[in-house]
Scaffold this motif. Structure first.
Motif, PDB file in Angstrom:
ATOM      1  N   SER A   1      92.067  21.512  66.751  1.00  0.00           N
ATOM      2  CA  SER A   1      91.767  20.697  67.922  1.00  0.00           C
ATOM      3  C   SER A   1      91.178  19.347  67.587  1.00  0.00           C
ATOM      4  O   SER A   1      91.271  18.421  68.377  1.00  0.00           O
ATOM      5  CB  SER A   1      90.776  21.452  68.834  1.00  0.00           C
ATOM      6  OG  SER A   1      89.563  21.687  68.149  1.00  0.00           O
ATOM      7  N   SER A   2      90.544  19.200  66.423  1.00  0.00           N
ATOM      8  CA  SER A   2      89.878  17.923  66.125  1.00  0.00           C
ATOM      9  C   SER A   2      90.005  17.554  64.656  1.00  0.00           C
ATOM     10  O   SER A   2      89.059  17.137  64.031  1.00  0.00           O
ATOM     11  CB  SER A   2      88.395  18.014  66.507  1.00  0.00           C
ATOM     12  OG  SER A   2      87.748  19.042  65.795  1.00  0.00           O
ATOM     13  N   SER A   3      91.176  17.770  64.083  1.00  0.00           N
ATOM     14  CA  SER A   3      91.388  17.410  62.696  1.00  0.00           C
ATOM     15  C   SER A   3      91.407  15.910  62.558  1.00  0.00           C
ATOM     16  O   SER A   3      91.645  15.186  63.511  1.00  0.00           O
ATOM     17  CB  SER A   3      92.715  18.002  62.210  1.00  0.00           C
ATOM     18  OG  SER A   3      93.779  17.400  62.917  1.00  0.00           O
TER      19      SER A   3
ATOM     20  N   GLY B   1      95.217   9.927  65.482  1.00  0.00           N
ATOM     21  CA  GLY B   1      96.364   9.798  66.368  1.00  0.00           C
ATOM     22  C   GLY B   1      95.970   9.379  67.759  1.00  0.00           C
ATOM     23  O   GLY B   1      96.742   8.722  68.469  1.00  0.00           O
ATOM     24  N   CYS B   2      94.753   9.731  68.168  1.00  0.00           N
ATOM     25  CA  CYS B   2      94.271   9.360  69.492  1.00  0.00           C
ATOM     26  C   CYS B   2      94.068   7.850  69.635  1.00  0.00           C
ATOM     27  O   CYS B   2      93.993   7.340  70.760  1.00  0.00           O
ATOM     28  CB  CYS B   2      92.951  10.075  69.795  1.00  0.00           C
ATOM     29  SG  CYS B   2      93.130  11.854  70.104  1.00  0.00           S
TER      30      CYS B   2
ATOM     31  N   ILE C   1      97.485  12.935  75.332  1.00  0.00           N
ATOM     32  CA  ILE C   1      96.331  12.123  75.747  1.00  0.00           C
ATOM     33  C   ILE C   1      95.188  13.017  76.211  1.00  0.00           C
ATOM     34  O   ILE C   1      94.020  12.780  75.896  1.00  0.00           O
ATOM     35  CB  ILE C   1      96.741  11.134  76.852  1.00  0.00           C
ATOM     36  CG1 ILE C   1      97.739  10.123  76.297  1.00  0.00           C
ATOM     37  CG2 ILE C   1      95.524  10.420  77.425  1.00  0.00           C
ATOM     38  CD1 ILE C   1      98.286   9.169  77.333  1.00  0.00           C
ATOM     39  N   SER C   2      95.507  14.073  76.962  1.00  0.00           N
ATOM     40  CA  SER C   2      94.463  14.986  77.439  1.00  0.00           C
ATOM     41  C   SER C   2      93.719  15.623  76.276  1.00  0.00           C
ATOM     42  O   SER C   2      92.512  15.847  76.343  1.00  0.00           O
ATOM     43  CB  SER C   2      95.092  16.071  78.327  1.00  0.00           C
ATOM     44  OG  SER C   2      95.669  15.502  79.474  1.00  0.00           O
ATOM     45  N   ALA C   3      94.430  15.913  75.194  1.00  0.00           N
ATOM     46  CA  ALA C   3      93.800  16.540  74.029  1.00  0.00           C
ATOM     47  C   ALA C   3      92.795  15.617  73.365  1.00  0.00           C
ATOM     48  O   ALA C   3      91.881  16.083  72.680  1.00  0.00           O
ATOM     49  CB  ALA C   3      94.866  16.955  73.022  1.00  0.00           C
ATOM     50  N   CYS C   4      92.932  14.307  73.575  1.00  0.00           N
ATOM     51  CA  CYS C   4      92.003  13.360  72.948  1.00  0.00           C
ATOM     52  C   CYS C   4      90.631  13.357  73.623  1.00  0.00           C
ATOM     53  O   CYS C   4      89.638  12.972  73.016  1.00  0.00           O
ATOM     54  CB  CYS C   4      92.600  11.949  72.992  1.00  0.00           C
ATOM     55  SG  CYS C   4      94.090  11.767  71.966  1.00  0.00           S
ATOM     56  N   LYS C   5      90.562  13.764  74.878  1.00  0.00           N
ATOM     57  CA  LYS C   5      89.292  13.919  75.603  1.00  0.00           C
ATOM     58  C   LYS C   5      88.444  12.650  75.561  1.00  0.00           C
ATOM     59  O   LYS C   5      87.264  12.667  75.225  1.00  0.00           O
ATOM     60  CB  LYS C   5      88.497  15.101  75.043  1.00  0.00           C
ATOM     61  CG  LYS C   5      89.208  16.433  75.202  1.00  0.00           C
ATOM     62  CD  LYS C   5      88.411  17.594  74.634  1.00  0.00           C
ATOM     63  CE  LYS C   5      89.168  18.906  74.810  1.00  0.00           C
ATOM     64  NZ  LYS C   5      88.434  20.057  74.230  1.00  0.00           N
TER      65      LYS C   5
END
Length: 350
Positions: A74-76, A82-83, A114-118
């Protein structure tokens, strides 16, 4: 680990074998049944307790492994970096014709990536904690000055007393937040050549000795120039040459975080002088943008990350500018948050 597994196997044999026997005899001899249960409890305790620390470590190791896998997915570092490409997925909105009431937010209609970038806007206390101990330098023309104003509006409860100092005609500015050991400097440098001189000066002061802030290089530099050159020189080739000199000067710095404020969208019909309307045209702006691209000042060939004023001002639109070149505070506020989020992503990926 091997001994723990062996102990667990032995305990299982001791537990389940007598249990089977007890089940076979339960209808024949209640005394035998309860005696067997008592024996099972004692045997299990004798065989398992010596291995309790090892088993505890085994369970803990398993939990840590699972947690690491979840975090890495989730946060590699690669996903964090990439965010950076999604930071400009923002919207502007307002409820009136007052440009100072325009607001912005990262878009609600996000893709899964984009949602995964939070992304989350940092508030004052969070920004102060994140920037604690940092020396920030903002240098350039009026765009850089407006950027700094938005940064101060985020960091200070009441920036109004400093606004008049910040906007003194063609002047430098400095402010320190003592509790956070956070220093902010502004240097008036309307031409790229001025920025080159300032970077070389900062490099020289950073090579000095002593305990003062001036004995080290800035941690973050935000720079930008071009509007004055368009108006007073109007020579894209000369602008490109000065950017290449600036790129060479940047390579001599001791690796601070460098950001470049590119030129905004210009609205010729709103420019407030005849000279600006004559010289600051869309074709000339395009040629200046091309010179920036060829200069190797910005990534991937250079050291500066672009803070894309052009993109953000375009998203906000002509309703966000009163003079055709400077924009509503929401534009610069969004750029401040994009810069902070960039630093957060870089820090969590290192």
């Amino acid at each position: 680990m091997v001994m723990a597994a062996a102990g667990l196997l032995a305990a299982s044999i001791v537990v389940f074998a007598p249990l089977a026997m007890a089940g076979w005899h339960i209808t024949r001899n209640r005394v035998l049944f309860f005696s067997t249960i008592f024996f099972i409890i004692l045997a299990a305790a004798v065989h398992i307790l010596p291995y309790a620390p090892s088993l505890s470590r085994l369970v803990s190791s398993f939990h840590s492994t699972i947690s690491s896998l979840v975090l890495s997915s989730s946060s590699s570092p690669s996903s964090n970096l990439g965010c950076l490409h999604s930071l400009y997925a923002i919207n502007f909105f307002d409820d009136s014709d007052d440009e100072e009431k325009i607001r912005w937010a990262w878009t609600r209609k996000r893709s899964a990536a984009i949602s995964a970038c939070k992304f989350r806007e940092l508030h004052r206390e969070e920004a102060l904690e994140f920037l604690s101990g940092t020396w920030i330098v903002v240098a350039g023309d009026s765009q850089a000055r407006y950027f700094l104003l938005s940064l101060l509006e985020l960091l200070l409860e009441d920036p109004a007393p400093l606004r008049s100092q910040l906007f003194k005609f063609h002047s430098d500015f400095s402010h320190t937040l003592e509790d956070e050991h956070l220093r902010v400097d502004f240097f008036w440098a309307p031409y790229a050549a001025n920025l080159t001189s300032k970077l070389l000066e900062l490099q020289h002061s950073g090579n000095g000795s002593g305990s003062s802030a001036r004995s080290r290089s800035p941690d973050v530099i935000i720079a930008g120039a071009g509007l004055w050159h368009m108006l007073h020189v109007s020579d894209p080739s000369d602008y490109g040459a000065s950017l290449r000199d600036l790129a060479a000067a940047a390579r001599s710095l001791r690796a601070p975080h460098l950001f470049w404020l590119n030129l905004p969208v210009l609205v010729p019909g709103l420019l407030n002088t005849a000279a600006k309307r004559e010289k600051m045209t869309a074709p000339l702006l395009s040629r200046y943008d091309e010179e920036l691209g060829r200069s190797n000042l910005t990534l991937p060939g250079g050291d500066f990350r672009v803070l894309d004023v052009k993109e953000v001002s375009s998203l906000c639109g002509r309703g966000c500018t009163g003079d055709g070149m400077h924009y509503a505070s929401a534009v610069y506020g969004a750029l401040v948050q994009i810069m902070l989020q960039t630093l957060v992503l870089i820090r969590t990926s290192s």
